[in-house]
Design a protein around this motif. Structure first.
Motif, PDB file in Angstrom:
ATOM      1  N   GLU A 131       2.312 -10.387  13.342  1.00  0.00           N
ATOM      2  CA  GLU A 131       1.382 -11.478  13.623  1.00  0.00           C
ATOM      3  C   GLU A 131       0.083 -11.339  12.828  1.00  0.00           C
ATOM      4  O   GLU A 131      -0.821 -12.162  12.975  1.00  0.00           O
ATOM      5  N   ILE A 132      -0.011 -10.299  12.028  1.00  0.00           N
ATOM      6  CA  ILE A 132      -1.160 -10.119  11.143  1.00  0.00           C
ATOM      7  C   ILE A 132      -0.635  -9.876   9.736  1.00  0.00           C
ATOM      8  O   ILE A 132       0.536  -9.521   9.559  1.00  0.00           O
ATOM      9  N   PRO A 133      -1.453 -10.083   8.708  1.00  0.00           N
ATOM     10  CA  PRO A 133      -0.977  -9.877   7.337  1.00  0.00           C
ATOM     11  C   PRO A 133      -0.500  -8.441   7.093  1.00  0.00           C
ATOM     12  O   PRO A 133      -0.973  -7.494   7.726  1.00  0.00           O
ATOM     13  N   VAL A 134       0.452  -8.312   6.159  1.00  0.00           N
ATOM     14  CA  VAL A 134       0.994  -7.008   5.771  1.00  0.00           C
ATOM     15  C   VAL A 134       0.791  -6.852   4.267  1.00  0.00           C
ATOM     16  O   VAL A 134       1.203  -7.700   3.489  1.00  0.00           O
ATOM     17  N   LEU A 135       0.138  -5.769   3.878  1.00  0.00           N
ATOM     18  CA  LEU A 135      -0.092  -5.477   2.465  1.00  0.00           C
ATOM     19  C   LEU A 135       0.804  -4.310   2.066  1.00  0.00           C
ATOM     20  O   LEU A 135       0.697  -3.216   2.627  1.00  0.00           O
ATOM     21  N   VAL A 136       1.717  -4.560   1.113  1.00  0.00           N
ATOM     22  CA  VAL A 136       2.696  -3.561   0.688  1.00  0.00           C
ATOM     23  C   VAL A 136       2.249  -2.932  -0.627  1.00  0.00           C
ATOM     24  O   VAL A 136       1.952  -3.636  -1.594  1.00  0.00           O
ATOM     25  N   ILE A 137       2.194  -1.592  -0.643  1.00  0.00           N
ATOM     26  CA  ILE A 137       1.699  -0.851  -1.795  1.00  0.00           C
ATOM     27  C   ILE A 137       2.868  -0.230  -2.555  1.00  0.00           C
ATOM     28  O   ILE A 137       3.779   0.341  -1.952  1.00  0.00           O
ATOM     29  N   PRO A 138       2.890  -0.324  -3.891  1.00  0.00           N
ATOM     30  CA  PRO A 138       3.977   0.276  -4.677  1.00  0.00           C
ATOM     31  C   PRO A 138       4.068   1.787  -4.465  1.00  0.00           C
ATOM     32  O   PRO A 138       3.121   2.428  -3.987  1.00  0.00           O
ATOM     33  N   ASN A 139       5.192   2.346  -4.853  1.00  0.00           N
ATOM     34  CA  ASN A 139       5.424   3.783  -4.696  1.00  0.00           C
ATOM     35  C   ASN A 139       4.768   4.567  -5.834  1.00  0.00           C
ATOM     36  O   ASN A 139       5.427   5.312  -6.574  1.00  0.00           O
ATOM     37  N   GLU A 140       3.478   4.390  -5.966  1.00  0.00           N
ATOM     38  CA  GLU A 140       2.708   5.082  -6.994  1.00  0.00           C
ATOM     39  C   GLU A 140       1.224   4.961  -6.643  1.00  0.00           C
ATOM     40  O   GLU A 140       0.836   4.079  -5.855  1.00  0.00           O
ATOM     41  N   PRO A 141       0.368   5.812  -7.181  1.00  0.00           N
ATOM     42  CA  PRO A 141      -1.067   5.688  -6.906  1.00  0.00           C
ATOM     43  C   PRO A 141      -1.575   4.313  -7.334  1.00  0.00           C
ATOM     44  O   PRO A 141      -1.302   3.854  -8.446  1.00  0.00           O
ATOM     45  N   THR A 142      -2.302   3.636  -6.441  1.00  0.00           N
ATOM     46  CA  THR A 142      -2.764   2.278  -6.692  1.00  0.00           C
ATOM     47  C   THR A 142      -4.212   2.146  -6.240  1.00  0.00           C
ATOM     48  O   THR A 142      -4.539   2.472  -5.099  1.00  0.00           O
ATOM     49  N   LYS A 143      -5.080   1.666  -7.124  1.00  0.00           N
ATOM     50  CA  LYS A 143      -6.482   1.484  -6.788  1.00  0.00           C
ATOM     51  C   LYS A 143      -6.677   0.205  -5.973  1.00  0.00           C
ATOM     52  O   LYS A 143      -5.994  -0.794  -6.197  1.00  0.00           O
ATOM     53  N   ALA A 144      -7.612   0.252  -5.032  1.00  0.00           N
ATOM     54  CA  ALA A 144      -7.874  -0.902  -4.170  1.00  0.00           C
ATOM     55  C   ALA A 144      -8.842  -1.867  -4.834  1.00  0.00           C
ATOM     56  O   ALA A 144      -9.898  -2.207  -4.296  1.00  0.00           O
ATOM     57  N   THR A 145      -8.494  -2.296  -6.024  1.00  0.00           N
ATOM     58  CA  THR A 145      -9.267  -3.301  -6.743  1.00  0.00           C
ATOM     59  C   THR A 145      -8.299  -4.380  -7.186  1.00  0.00           C
ATOM     60  O   THR A 145      -7.362  -4.107  -7.942  1.00  0.00           O
ATOM     61  N   ALA A 146      -8.474  -5.592  -6.710  1.00  0.00           N
ATOM     62  CA  ALA A 146      -7.549  -6.678  -7.030  1.00  0.00           C
ATOM     63  C   ALA A 146      -8.337  -7.960  -7.247  1.00  0.00           C
ATOM     64  O   ALA A 146      -8.743  -8.618  -6.293  1.00  0.00           O
ATOM     65  N   LYS A 147      -8.558  -8.296  -8.494  1.00  0.00           N
ATOM     66  CA  LYS A 147      -9.298  -9.508  -8.837  1.00  0.00           C
ATOM     67  C   LYS A 147      -8.391 -10.555  -9.488  1.00  0.00           C
ATOM     68  O   LYS A 147      -8.689 -11.739  -9.470  1.00  0.00           O
TER      69      LYS A 147
END
Length: 279
Positions: A131-147
């Motif tokens: 019932e809330i959004p789900v953010l799926v992260i790839p199986n690798e180091p990923t920076k929390a910057t998304a523009k």
């Protein structure tokens, strides 16, 4: 009230990538973190310890170790812990009904890295029921910057809701690319006119910078040509966004992107974070 991110973990490296991403985002946005482990006896046994280990004690130990490591990296964060003897999909669905939580951030898969990202995993099941959004992260180091954001579009009003939810929980959008795939029988010019009109409507959202659009045609009668999922995946690869947004009605289609093609026996890999709007 401060927003809290639910971060499920099975103590795998993939789950660690998601946890670090969540902590980086929480640190920047002044959110809290709720680490969650749903266990069975098999998931918490210590292969190096020949003596039986009480599952609750082992899970408590592992999740505390993870919290300590994350606090070393992000000392100002507020992190709570929960170990639950339950199924992960059921537990996350239950927590998603609680107004204390705003978003779930999880890895694309657990220990098995040789399958298609969603095939055989719980990730799509969680995204389909939460019932809330789900953010799926790839199986690798990923920076929390998304523009730079990509959105699969069928010109539906819910796409605006997904954009608003993303900007509420994650951040502003500097550049948005709308991707629409259409089949034979539709005129290219008509599709592009509709896409341009829809792009204009989205451009009116005050927090969005540039809006680009891509229309790709599929020739369904030729089995030797790419399938719709393959074309979408190829377009996403060329656009190379920081994040892919998925509306509720596109979850089933998105899942097909990461399952083997019967005709070509392929299995695609998620290489960018994917934001699934709530059901």
């Amino acid at each position: 009230m401060k927003m809290t991110i639910i971060v499920p973990t099975d103590f795998s490296l993939n789950a660690r990538y998601a946890a670090e991403y969540a902590c980086e985002l929480a640190n920047a946005k002044d959110y809290s973190i709720h680490l969650l482990h749903c266990y069975t006896s098999a998931s918490v046994l210590d292969d190096d310890d020949p003596e039986p280990v009480e599952p609750t004690l082992k899970a408590d130990e592992l999740i505390q170790e993870l919290k300590d490591e994350l606090m070393d990296l992000f000392p100002n964060l507020s992190i709570t812990l929960e170990c639950s003897r339950s199924l992960i999909v059921e537990k996350l669905t239950e927590l998603s009904h609680n107004n204390d939580y705003g978003i779930i951030i999880m890895g694309a898969s657990g220990e098995s890295q040789h399958k298609s990202v969603y095939y055989g995993s719980t990730t799509l099941a969680v995204a389909s029921k939460s019932e809330i959004p789900v953010l799926v992260i790839p199986n690798e180091p990923t920076k929390a910057t998304a523009k730079q954001i990509a959105l699969l579009t069928n010109f539906k009003p819910e796409e605006l809701d997904t954009l608003k939810a993303y900007m509420k929980w994650i951040g502003e959008v500097d550049s948005l690319t709308l991707i629409h795939v259409f089949k034979d029988g539709q005129k290219q010019q008509n599709v592009e006119d509709t896409l341009n009109t829809w792009s204009f409507n989205i451009r009116e959202m005050s927090s969005i910078g540039e809006v680009h659009s891509i229309a790709e045609q599929i020739h369904a009668e030729d089995d030797n040509l790419d399938t719709v999922p393959e074309v979408v995946y190829n377009v996403i690869s060329k656009v190379n966004p920081d994040m892919i947004l998925v509306t509720p009605s596109r979850k089933t289609f998105f899942e097909r992107l990461f399952k083997p093609s019967v005709s070509k026996a392929i299995a695609l890999e998620l290489s960018k974070p994917a934001f699934f709007e709530k059901v």
